[in-house]
Design an enzyme around this catalytic site. Sequence first.
Site, PDB file in Angstrom:
ATOM      1  N   GLU A  92      27.000   5.206 -10.081  1.00 48.21           N
ATOM      2  CA  GLU A  92      28.019   6.107  -9.542  1.00 48.21           C
ATOM      3  C   GLU A  92      27.654   6.567  -8.136  1.00 48.21           C
ATOM      4  O   GLU A  92      28.539   6.745  -7.280  1.00 48.21           O
ATOM      5  CB  GLU A  92      28.168   7.305 -10.479  1.00 48.21           C
ATOM      6  N   GLN A 127       0.822  -1.208   0.000  1.00 46.14           N
ATOM      7  CA  GLN A 127       0.000   0.000   0.000  1.00 46.14           C
ATOM      8  C   GLN A 127       0.857   1.260   0.000  1.00 46.14           C
ATOM      9  O   GLN A 127       0.621   2.188  -0.786  1.00 46.14           O
ATOM     10  CB  GLN A 127      -0.923   0.005   1.215  1.00 46.14           C
ATOM     11  N   ASN A 142       3.668  11.995   0.761  1.00 42.24           N
ATOM     12  CA  ASN A 142       4.163  11.307  -0.442  1.00 42.24           C
ATOM     13  C   ASN A 142       4.741  12.280  -1.463  1.00 42.24           C
ATOM     14  O   ASN A 142       5.675  11.939  -2.192  1.00 42.24           O
ATOM     15  CB  ASN A 142       3.032  10.489  -1.072  1.00 42.24           C
ATOM     16  N   GLY A 179       2.921  -6.391   5.594  1.00 40.99           N
ATOM     17  CA  GLY A 179       3.248  -7.748   5.185  1.00 40.99           C
ATOM     18  C   GLY A 179       3.671  -7.859   3.735  1.00 40.99           C
ATOM     19  O   GLY A 179       4.592  -8.609   3.406  1.00 40.99           O
ATOM     20  N   THR A 180       3.018  -7.104   2.837  1.00 41.49           N
ATOM     21  CA  THR A 180       3.359  -7.189   1.419  1.00 41.49           C
ATOM     22  C   THR A 180       4.694  -6.526   1.128  1.00 41.49           C
ATOM     23  O   THR A 180       5.542  -7.092   0.418  1.00 41.49           O
ATOM     24  CB  THR A 180       2.255  -6.526   0.573  1.00 41.49           C
TER      25      THR A 180
END
Length: 492
Positions: free
Chosen positions: A297, A61, A271, A187-188
Site C-alpha cells: 500500500e 559492510q 545506524n 563493491g558488494t
Amino acid sequence: CGLRWGGGGRWVCGGGNRLFHPQKIEFYPISVVCFLTLQGEDPHAHTRDDMKEMIALHVGQAGCQIGNACWELFCLEHGVQPDGNPLSEDCGPRPLFSESWHGKQVPRAMYIDLEPSVVDEVRRGAYRELFHPDCMFTWKEDAANNFARGYHAFRYLKYDCEDRIRKLMENCNNLQGFLIFSSVSGGTGSGFLSLIAQRYNNYGSNLAFTLYPSPQVSTEIVSPYNSVLATNHFLDGHAMRNATVMLDNEAIHNIARRRLGIEKPTYANINRLIAQVVSSVTASLRFDGALNVDIEEMLVNIVPYGRIQFVLPSFAPLRNVERAYHERQTVTDITLSAFEYSSFLVDAHPEYGRFMACLLMYRGDVVPKDVNEAVRQIKCHRKIHFVDWCPTGFKCGVNYQPQTTVPECDLADMERSVCMLANHSEVGSIFERINKKYDLLFTRRAFTHWFIDEGMEPDEFSEARENMAALQRDYEEVSCNDDSLYDSSYDY
C-alpha cells in the site's frame, strides 16, 4: 497399547504381565483423532495465516552494520532476548521473526558480505545465538570497492547465496516482499547485490534502504562510478526493488551533532537513527493501529511511475533526553517538523522543489482527527509546494505502538512521532550532484581500468551515464506543472 497374544490363550502386555482372558474381552468402536504436523512447518502457523512476512537482506559492510542496529531495536520492540527466547508468550504476531520448534524467535534475515570481518562481529557478539548460522553468508575476499568485481568476479557464489534466500522464502506462509539494506558506494552493496537480486525481482513488494554518496564526505574515491552503475541496474528493473529510500551519512551525522547534541557521532549513532526510520515504516506490519499501511500500500501511493521510485525520508521529533523533558509537541508540531530540511536523513532541500507524494506514518498517542488537521495546515503552508497533477498528495498511517529506543541511544522516547517518505523533485538534484562527480572522473578515464579488468565492457560506462541523465530529465518533467513539457509517449 503394547498388547500381544501370549501363551496359554491369554493377552499379555509388552512387559509380560497377564491381562485378559480372550472370552471376557469386549471390543467397542472408538474414534481416533490424529494431529499431524508436516516436517518443517510452524506448529502455530494456523494462528498467523493473515500475517504478512518480510525478509531482510543486509548486503555489504554498511548493510550489515545497519542490520545490527535494526535487529537490536526489533528485539526490544517485540520482547525478544538476545538468545532468541521471548520474554512472554503473548506478544502478538512477529512478521520479521520465525518460530523454531523450541519456541525460539529467529529473524527472517540474511547477512551477505564477501569479506567476513563485519559478519564475524555478529557471530561473536551479544546476538550470536539469535541468528540462524546458515543466514550468515561470507567469503574470503571482498569486492575492493569495485562494482565490476562484485558483479562479475563472484558469479560462482551466486547460486549458494540464492539457495539460502530461497529457504527463507519457503519458510514463509504469506511473503509480502524484501527489505534490502546496502550502500551503493562500495563493491558488494552495489555489484554483488545487483547480481543476486535479478532472480527475485518479481517476488512481492520490495523496499530498499540505500546509502548514497554524501555531498562533501566520502570514504571511497570511486563511489561515483559504483553508485551510477548500481542505479542503472535499479532502473532497468533487475535489482529487486519497487522503491528506494535514499540515505546519506553526512546528513544523518549533522542530525546527530546538531539536533541530538552528540559532539562526535559514530556509525553506531547513525545506524540507530536509520533503525528508527525502518521501525516506523514496518510498524503497521507488526503492531495494531487505527490506519495500518502495509508495504504494498505504501508503494502504490508514493511511486507514481516505475522510474520515479526514489524517496526521501525524514523523522520527527528529533530530541535528546534533556530537551524532551521540557517539551510537549502536538501532532501538528511534529508534522511541520518532519517537513524541515534538518529532519531529512539525506541532503535535500524540500523548499526548492515540489512534492509529488507524501507518506506520513504516525506512532503513539495519535488519533486520525489530529492527523487530518495537521495535513490541512501542511497544504496551506507557503513553503511546502505540491505538483498540480496529484490533488491528494498524502497517504497517512496511524499506529498505536510508540517508538522504542535502545538504552545507549541519545534519541529520547516520545509519546508520539512521525516518519515521512516523500517523493520529491529534489531527488533529481541528488543525482545531478553524483553525475557531476562521475563526469569529472570519466572525462579522464580515471580508475576505469580496474573495472574493465574485472570483465566490464567500456560501453557500460556511457550507457549508465545516459540512463542517469534520462532520470534527471524524468524528475524535471514530472515535477513541472506545464503539461506541454511532459512527453506522454515516454514509458515510465
